[in-house]
Design an enzyme around this catalytic site. Structure first.
Site, PDB file in Angstrom:
ATOM      1  N   GLN A   1      11.741   2.703  10.982  1.00 52.79           N
ATOM      2  CA  GLN A   1      10.688   3.897  11.198  1.00 52.79           C
ATOM      3  C   GLN A   1      11.091   4.499  12.844  1.00 52.79           C
ATOM      4  O   GLN A   1      12.034   3.842  13.379  1.00 52.79           O
ATOM      5  CB  GLN A   1       9.354   3.238  11.321  1.00 52.79           C
ATOM      6  CG  GLN A   1       9.189   1.944  11.946  1.00 52.79           C
ATOM      7  CD  GLN A   1       8.054   1.101  11.658  1.00 52.79           C
ATOM      8  OE1 GLN A   1       7.112   1.643  11.022  1.00 52.79           O
ATOM      9  NE2 GLN A   1       8.028  -0.163  11.745  1.00 52.79           N
TER      10      GLN A   1
ATOM     11  N   ASP B   1       3.118  -5.575  17.697  1.00 51.55           N
ATOM     12  CA  ASP B   1       2.908  -5.304  19.157  1.00 51.55           C
ATOM     13  C   ASP B   1       2.090  -6.490  19.695  1.00 51.55           C
ATOM     14  O   ASP B   1       2.174  -6.567  21.218  1.00 51.55           O
ATOM     15  CB  ASP B   1       1.842  -4.163  19.325  1.00 51.55           C
ATOM     16  CG  ASP B   1       0.469  -4.141  18.562  1.00 51.55           C
ATOM     17  OD1 ASP B   1      -0.367  -5.378  18.833  1.00 51.55           O
ATOM     18  OD2 ASP B   1       0.155  -3.483  17.965  1.00 51.55           O
TER      19      ASP B   1
ATOM     20  N   ASP C   1      -2.371  -6.385   9.495  1.00 51.65           N
ATOM     21  CA  ASP C   1      -2.522  -5.550  10.593  1.00 51.65           C
ATOM     22  C   ASP C   1      -1.534  -4.517  10.247  1.00 51.65           C
ATOM     23  O   ASP C   1      -0.256  -4.554  10.780  1.00 51.65           O
ATOM     24  CB  ASP C   1      -2.372  -6.213  12.005  1.00 51.65           C
ATOM     25  CG  ASP C   1      -2.252  -5.143  12.977  1.00 51.65           C
ATOM     26  OD1 ASP C   1      -2.728  -3.926  13.010  1.00 51.65           O
ATOM     27  OD2 ASP C   1      -1.849  -5.496  14.198  1.00 51.65           O
TER      28      ASP C   1
ATOM     29  N   THR D   1       0.559  -0.686   9.294  1.00 52.85           N
ATOM     30  CA  THR D   1       0.315   0.731   9.572  1.00 52.85           C
ATOM     31  C   THR D   1      -0.296   1.474   8.321  1.00 52.85           C
ATOM     32  O   THR D   1      -0.732   0.767   7.473  1.00 52.85           O
ATOM     33  CB  THR D   1       1.826   1.399   9.590  1.00 52.85           C
ATOM     34  OG1 THR D   1       2.576   1.134   8.235  1.00 52.85           O
ATOM     35  CG2 THR D   1       2.582   0.822  10.714  1.00 52.85           C
TER      36      THR D   1
ATOM     37  N   PRO E   1       6.806   1.960   5.474  1.00 51.54           N
ATOM     38  CA  PRO E   1       6.991   0.536   5.402  1.00 51.54           C
ATOM     39  C   PRO E   1       5.571  -0.194   5.040  1.00 51.54           C
ATOM     40  O   PRO E   1       5.434  -1.049   4.333  1.00 51.54           O
ATOM     41  CB  PRO E   1       7.398  -0.092   6.480  1.00 51.54           C
ATOM     42  CG  PRO E   1       8.012   1.226   7.313  1.00 51.54           C
ATOM     43  CD  PRO E   1       7.235   2.395   6.900  1.00 51.54           C
TER      44      PRO E   1
END
Length: 286
Positions: free
Chosen positions: A30, A85, A155, A157, A162
């Protein structure tokens, strides 16, 4: 100084002032951008969609971790799918009763860039000895692993690129297979006002799998469109109906300090607006 325009929705969106571009890279999966904003601090976007900001990440990360873990009450093994993250990992690691954390992130570059440019998200949690970090496709992992977990947190996107596979029936079935008896699955499920079809679809897929399925919600300013829903799939119906006193005792006993989550918010988050209940065909008292 330029602006960053989010491209998630056609004809509606949000713009961020980009004080400084900190990093931009096309990873194997990405397009990743991290920049500085005067209001939200450091901001990360993937493929044109804002993923997280320093200012309000605590709301999202606290609600996706503490609600299932406190509801379960005895979670030892936790699986995080996505979460590159490190914010979800940071919150899970606050639970001393958790003995093992597996985190499966498809994009190793996201992990490395966030360690460098968003260090407050993980606050050193990537060094936690309980962590097993796996760089792999989340769907492949849950489909093939022999391990079992008490709580699974997806968690992901949005369901494009993806992350698309992490909203499929196969994914929910594979997660259910990986849960211990008494396990709980929670997943990010978008903002229902803008993505109601996604909530409806998830409801249909959870309905046949879990003894108790529902949604809960929290308002996260970064995720434009109103309150964000989290899908809830539990193998025991009583987890969602715990007495407030039980949650208060667990929360106090944990010693965890939060900025958004508390036992009252926990219970209240399961009260859904009528339009969401109607979309997923649930009576309001269920």
């Amino acid at each position: 100084m330029s602006d960053y325009q989010e491209t998630l929705y056609e004809g509606y969106g949000q713009r961020f002032r980009m004080e400084k571009l900190l990093h931009e890279v096309r990873t194997d999966h990405q397009h990743l951008v991290i920049f500085q904003n005067p209001v939200m601090g450091r901001v990360m976007a993937l493929d044109g969609v804002i993923q997280t900001t320093e200012a309000d990440e605590f709301i999202y990360h606290e609600m996706l971790t503490h609600v299932p873990i406190f509801a379960h009450g005895a979670a030892r093994r936790v699986l995080i799918i996505g979460g590159g993250d490190g914010g979800m990992l940071r919150e899970v690691a606050k639970h001393h009763g958790v003995e093992h954390i597996t985190m499966v992130e498809i994009d190793g570059t996201v992990v490395e860039m966030c360690k460098t440019f968003l260090p407050d998200h993980s606050k050193g949690a990537f060094e936690d000895p309980r962590l097993n970090l796996v760089i792999d496709d989340g769907m492949r992992f849950v489909a093939t692993t022999e391990e079992k977990f008490d709580v699974i947190i997806s968690d992901s996107t949005d369901p494009i690129g993806p992350g698309e596979i992490l909203f499929t029936e196969n994914f929910y079935q594979a997660c259910h297979r990986c849960l211990n008896e008494g396990g709980i699955l929670v997943t990010q499920n978008g903002t229902p006002f803008m993505q109601l079809d996604g909530v409806r679809t998830t409801a249909g897929r959870l309905r046949g799998l879990f003894a108790d399925w529902h949604f809960y919600h929290a308002a996260v300013p970064t995720y434009i469109g109103g309150a964000m829903t989290f899908a809830w799939g539990a193998t025991r119906p009583e987890y969602r109906k715990l007495p407030l006193d039980t949650l208060r005792a667990r929360f106090a006993g944990s010693g965890i300090v939060t900025r958004y989550y508390n036992p009252e918010i926990h219970l209240g988050a399961f009260a859904l607006p009528q339009y969401v209940l109607q979309a997923v065909n649930k009576p309001s008292n269920n």
